[in-house]
Design a protein around this motif. Structure first.
Motif, PDB file in Angstrom:
ATOM      1  N   THR A  11       0.856  -1.182   0.000  1.00 58.10           N
ATOM      2  CA  THR A  11       0.000   0.000   0.000  1.00 58.10           C
ATOM      3  C   THR A  11       0.896   1.237   0.000  1.00 58.10           C
ATOM      4  OG1 THR A  11      -0.046   0.104   2.410  1.00 58.10           O
ATOM      5  CG2 THR A  11      -1.754  -1.245   1.343  1.00 58.10           C
ATOM      6  N   VAL A  12       0.310   2.406  -0.196  1.00 58.89           N
ATOM      7  CA  VAL A  12       1.126   3.617  -0.173  1.00 58.89           C
ATOM      8  C   VAL A  12       1.746   3.866   1.198  1.00 58.89           C
ATOM      9  CG1 VAL A  12       0.002   4.783  -2.105  1.00 58.89           C
ATOM     10  CG2 VAL A  12      -0.863   5.147   0.205  1.00 58.89           C
ATOM     11  N   ASP A  13       1.163   3.299   2.245  1.00 56.69           N
ATOM     12  CA  ASP A  13       1.758   3.456   3.576  1.00 56.69           C
ATOM     13  C   ASP A  13       2.605   2.243   3.983  1.00 56.69           C
ATOM     14  OD1 ASP A  13      -0.574   1.926   3.905  1.00 56.69           O
ATOM     15  OD2 ASP A  13      -1.095   2.815   5.837  1.00 56.69           O
ATOM     16  N   GLY A  14       2.954   1.410   2.996  1.00 58.39           N
ATOM     17  CA  GLY A  14       3.943   0.365   3.212  1.00 58.39           C
ATOM     18  C   GLY A  14       3.454  -0.956   3.782  1.00 58.39           C
ATOM     19  N   ILE A  15       2.157  -1.186   3.833  1.00 55.42           N
ATOM     20  CA  ILE A  15       1.627  -2.453   4.353  1.00 55.42           C
ATOM     21  C   ILE A  15       1.792  -3.536   3.285  1.00 55.42           C
ATOM     22  CG2 ILE A  15      -0.418  -3.633   5.267  1.00 55.42           C
ATOM     23  CD1 ILE A  15       0.642  -1.271   7.022  1.00 55.42           C
ATOM     24  N   LEU A 145      -3.739   1.733   4.584  1.00 53.56           N
ATOM     25  CA  LEU A 145      -4.473   0.928   5.561  1.00 53.56           C
ATOM     26  C   LEU A 145      -4.223   1.370   6.995  1.00 53.56           C
ATOM     27  CD1 LEU A 145      -3.981  -2.626   4.018  1.00 53.56           C
ATOM     28  CD2 LEU A 145      -5.954  -1.107   3.796  1.00 53.56           C
ATOM     29  N   GLY A 146      -3.117   2.040   7.243  1.00 50.32           N
ATOM     30  CA  GLY A 146      -2.832   2.545   8.574  1.00 50.32           C
ATOM     31  C   GLY A 146      -2.184   1.549   9.512  1.00 50.32           C
ATOM     32  N   THR A 147      -2.479   0.289   9.338  1.00 51.65           N
ATOM     33  CA  THR A 147      -1.920  -0.717  10.235  1.00 51.65           C
ATOM     34  C   THR A 147      -1.709  -2.025   9.489  1.00 51.65           C
ATOM     35  OG1 THR A 147      -2.202  -1.838  12.364  1.00 51.65           O
ATOM     36  CG2 THR A 147      -4.184  -1.469  11.090  1.00 51.65           C
TER      37      THR A 147
END
Length: 184
Positions: A11-15, A145-147
């Motif tokens: 994901t863009v936040d690295g998940i 996703l944040g987490t």
């Protein structure tokens, strides 16, 4: 000597955890071509135990009619890095044993062609730390996703990379390719 080519959906936040979120974006022909492009030179698959145990039942029953990638996953020799798995029953699979950087270097030198790695976060983190990844292919999905598990978790050592290529795919995914940073 083969190059190790790692492929991660992120994901863009690295998940990078179980990428069920990719389903919302579809698997378009352009995405298939991008993945097929870096897999084309691969003559071996290297997996961690968890990914092997997820891939074996998912891919072993698929045919080319079900998925064009099925012959690659089913026919290509697969090597599993695991300290707990004693036997690998999926066609053309071999257990290499526990992770050992020198053993992976020897393995890499023994392969005629490149080596494909998908998922296998624990293995990939170790390969990156030991300088064994030649190409890191990130397929970045436009969702945060944040987490969840990350390829580069908080507290991990710094990893310098160089951009080797990027491609916007028609479903909103960005294919970014990195290689190890060259030293000055």
């Amino acid at each position: 000597m083969g190059m190790i080519k790692v492929h991660e959906f992120t994901t863009v936040d690295g998940i990078i955890g179980a990428p069920m979120w990719t389903m919302d974006y579809g698997f378009t022909p352009a995405l298939g071509e991008a993945i097929g492009g870096f897999m084309a030179s691969c003559t071996a698959i290297l997996l961690g135990r968890t990914t092997y145990e997820e891939f074996a039942p998912a891919w072993s029953t698929r045919t080319a009619e079900d998925d064009p990638g099925a012959p690659f996953f089913n026919d290509t020799p697969k090597y599993v890095v695991s300290s707990t798995l004693k036997q690998a029953d999926w066609n053309n699979s071999t257990v290499l044993g526990a992770y050992d950087a020198e053993a992976i270097r020897r393995f890499k030198e023994s392969i005629d062609g490149d080596i494909y790695v998908s998922g296998s976060a624990t293995l990939v983190r170790a390969l990156l730390a030991d300088g064994l990844v030649d190409e890191l292919h990130l397929l970045v999905y436009p969702i945060a996703l944040g987490t969840g598990p990350r390829l580069f978790p908080e507290g991990a050592p710094q990893t310098k990379l160089e951009l080797a290529g990027s491609q916007a795919i028609d479903n909103g995914v960005l294919h970014v390719t990195y290689t190890p940073a060259t030293t000055d």
